[in-house]
Design an enzyme around this catalytic site. Structure first.
Site, PDB file in Angstrom:
ATOM      1  N   HIS A  50       0.849  -1.211   0.000  1.00 38.32           N
ATOM      2  CA  HIS A  50       0.000   0.000   0.000  1.00 38.32           C
ATOM      3  C   HIS A  50       0.880   1.254   0.000  1.00 38.32           C
ATOM      4  CE1 HIS A  50      -3.030  -2.654   2.351  1.00 38.32           C
ATOM      5  NE2 HIS A  50      -3.586  -2.440   1.183  1.00 38.32           N
TER       6      HIS A  50
ATOM      7  N   SER B  99      -2.719  -7.882   3.144  1.00 38.74           N
ATOM      8  CA  SER B  99      -2.953  -7.712   4.582  1.00 38.74           C
ATOM      9  C   SER B  99      -3.409  -9.043   5.194  1.00 38.74           C
ATOM     10  CB  SER B  99      -4.033  -6.657   4.827  1.00 38.74           C
ATOM     11  OG  SER B  99      -3.655  -5.429   4.268  1.00 38.74           O
TER      12      SER B  99
ATOM     13  N   LYS C 274     -16.283  -6.449   6.622  1.00 30.94           N
ATOM     14  CA  LYS C 274     -15.048  -7.217   6.460  1.00 30.94           C
ATOM     15  C   LYS C 274     -14.461  -7.649   7.795  1.00 30.94           C
ATOM     16  CE  LYS C 274     -13.813  -5.679   1.919  1.00 30.94           C
ATOM     17  NZ  LYS C 274     -12.932  -4.913   1.045  1.00 30.94           N
TER      18      LYS C 274
HETATM   19  P1  ADP Z   1      -9.916  -3.390  -0.208  1.00 32.67           P
HETATM   20  O1  ADP Z   1     -10.044  -1.921  -0.463  1.00 32.67           O
HETATM   21  O2  ADP Z   1     -10.267  -4.193  -1.416  1.00 32.67           O
HETATM   22  O3  ADP Z   1     -10.554  -3.851   1.060  1.00 32.67           O
HETATM   23  P2  ADP Z   1      -7.143  -3.204   0.648  1.00 32.67           P
HETATM   24  O4  ADP Z   1      -7.364  -2.177   1.687  1.00 32.67           O
HETATM   25  O5  ADP Z   1      -6.353  -4.386   1.062  1.00 32.67           O
HETATM   26  O6  ADP Z   1      -8.393  -3.752  -0.056  1.00 32.67           O
HETATM   27  O7  ADP Z   1      -6.386  -2.553  -0.578  1.00 32.67           O
HETATM   28  C1  ADP Z   1      -6.700  -1.314  -1.138  1.00 32.67           C
HETATM   29  C2  ADP Z   1      -6.138  -1.282  -2.541  1.00 32.67           C
HETATM   30  O8  ADP Z   1      -4.730  -1.509  -2.503  1.00 32.67           O
HETATM   31  C3  ADP Z   1      -6.702  -2.351  -3.486  1.00 32.67           C
HETATM   32  O9  ADP Z   1      -6.804  -1.805  -4.786  1.00 32.67           O
HETATM   33  C4  ADP Z   1      -5.669  -3.441  -3.449  1.00 32.67           C
HETATM   34  O10 ADP Z   1      -5.666  -4.194  -4.645  1.00 32.67           O
HETATM   35  C5  ADP Z   1      -4.399  -2.620  -3.306  1.00 32.67           C
HETATM   36  N1  ADP Z   1      -3.306  -3.382  -2.697  1.00 32.67           N
HETATM   37  C6  ADP Z   1      -3.358  -4.191  -1.628  1.00 32.67           C
HETATM   38  N2  ADP Z   1      -2.154  -4.755  -1.374  1.00 32.67           N
HETATM   39  C7  ADP Z   1      -1.311  -4.272  -2.335  1.00 32.67           C
HETATM   40  C8  ADP Z   1       0.057  -4.497  -2.666  1.00 32.67           C
HETATM   41  N3  ADP Z   1       0.816  -5.356  -1.984  1.00 32.67           N
HETATM   42  N4  ADP Z   1       0.548  -3.852  -3.716  1.00 32.67           N
HETATM   43  C9  ADP Z   1      -0.229  -3.024  -4.449  1.00 32.67           C
HETATM   44  N5  ADP Z   1      -1.505  -2.773  -4.213  1.00 32.67           N
HETATM   45  C10 ADP Z   1      -2.064  -3.395  -3.176  1.00 32.67           C
END
Ligand code: ADP
Length: 162
Positions: free
Chosen positions: A18, A129, A42
């Site tokens: 992130h 995560s 979630k």
């Molecule tokens: P969500 O919003 O789907 O609950 P997350 O908070 O985990 O998911 O992720 C927010 C955004 O960041 C999503 O677009 C996810 O694909 C992206 N993301 C999560 N982990 C990574 C990573 N390791 N590298 C790049 N982008 C990521």
């Protein structure tokens, strides 16, 4: 034109993947809002306050990054920031279907808002995560996947389940 983008997510907790996306997006836009989506659906491990604190700490030294939470639809939050851009991260093909569906749904809800996908450095492309929580729960060291303060918090939180 003042370019503002919004990076929405659950961030439970924020990972180095992130953070990599935040850094890349912050280079492209004048202001980047990292929007923590508040959803009980979630069943997050960390509270909103904890997750916001981690993101804020991770974004220290990034002057054009603002960290907030929002309730409701991401597109409404994006509009409230006078932005037209949703930033999302794409790791592997496995992300594609969900992200595609979400982007097109958001477009249906708000045709004026575009979703921009960014790829992290390949060393973060497999990080999630969910997996990080699992490995810490099972006793592994996650210090190369998340900032130190997140790793310490994961340890504290997941120890209770021993
Ligand atoms: P969500 O919003 O789907 O609950 P997350 O908070 O985990 O998911 O992720 C927010 C955004 O960041 C999503 O677009 C996810 O694909 C992206 N993301 C999560 N982990 C990574 C990573 N390791 N590298 C790049 N982008 C990521």
């Amino acid at each position: 034109m003042n370019k503002t983008a919004v990076y929405p997510g659950t961030f439970d907790p924020i990972t180095n993947g992130h953070i990599d996306i935040i850094k890349r997006a912050a280079r492209l836009y004048d202001t980047l809002y990292v929007g923590l989506a508040v959803s009980q659906e979630k069943k997050p491990l960390f509270t909103v306050k904890e997750r916001l604190g981690f993101i804020k700490q991770a974004a220290e030294g990034m002057p054009n990054v603002r960290v907030e939470f929002f309730k409701g639809l991401a597109v409404d939050y994006v509009r409230s920031k006078k932005s037209m851009v949703v930033v999302r991260g794409l790791r592997m093909i496995s992300d594609f279907e969900y992200e595609f569906q979400m982007a097109l749904t958001n477009r249906k809800l708000a045709d004026d808002i575009e979703t921009i996908f960014m790829m992290p450095h390949e060393k973060y492309a497999y990080l999630s995560s969910k997996l990080i929580k699992e490995i810490v729960y099972l006793g592994a060291d996650a210090s190369s996947f998340v900032p130190d303060f997140v790793e310490a918090a994961l340890r504290r939180k997941l120890k209770k389940h021993d």
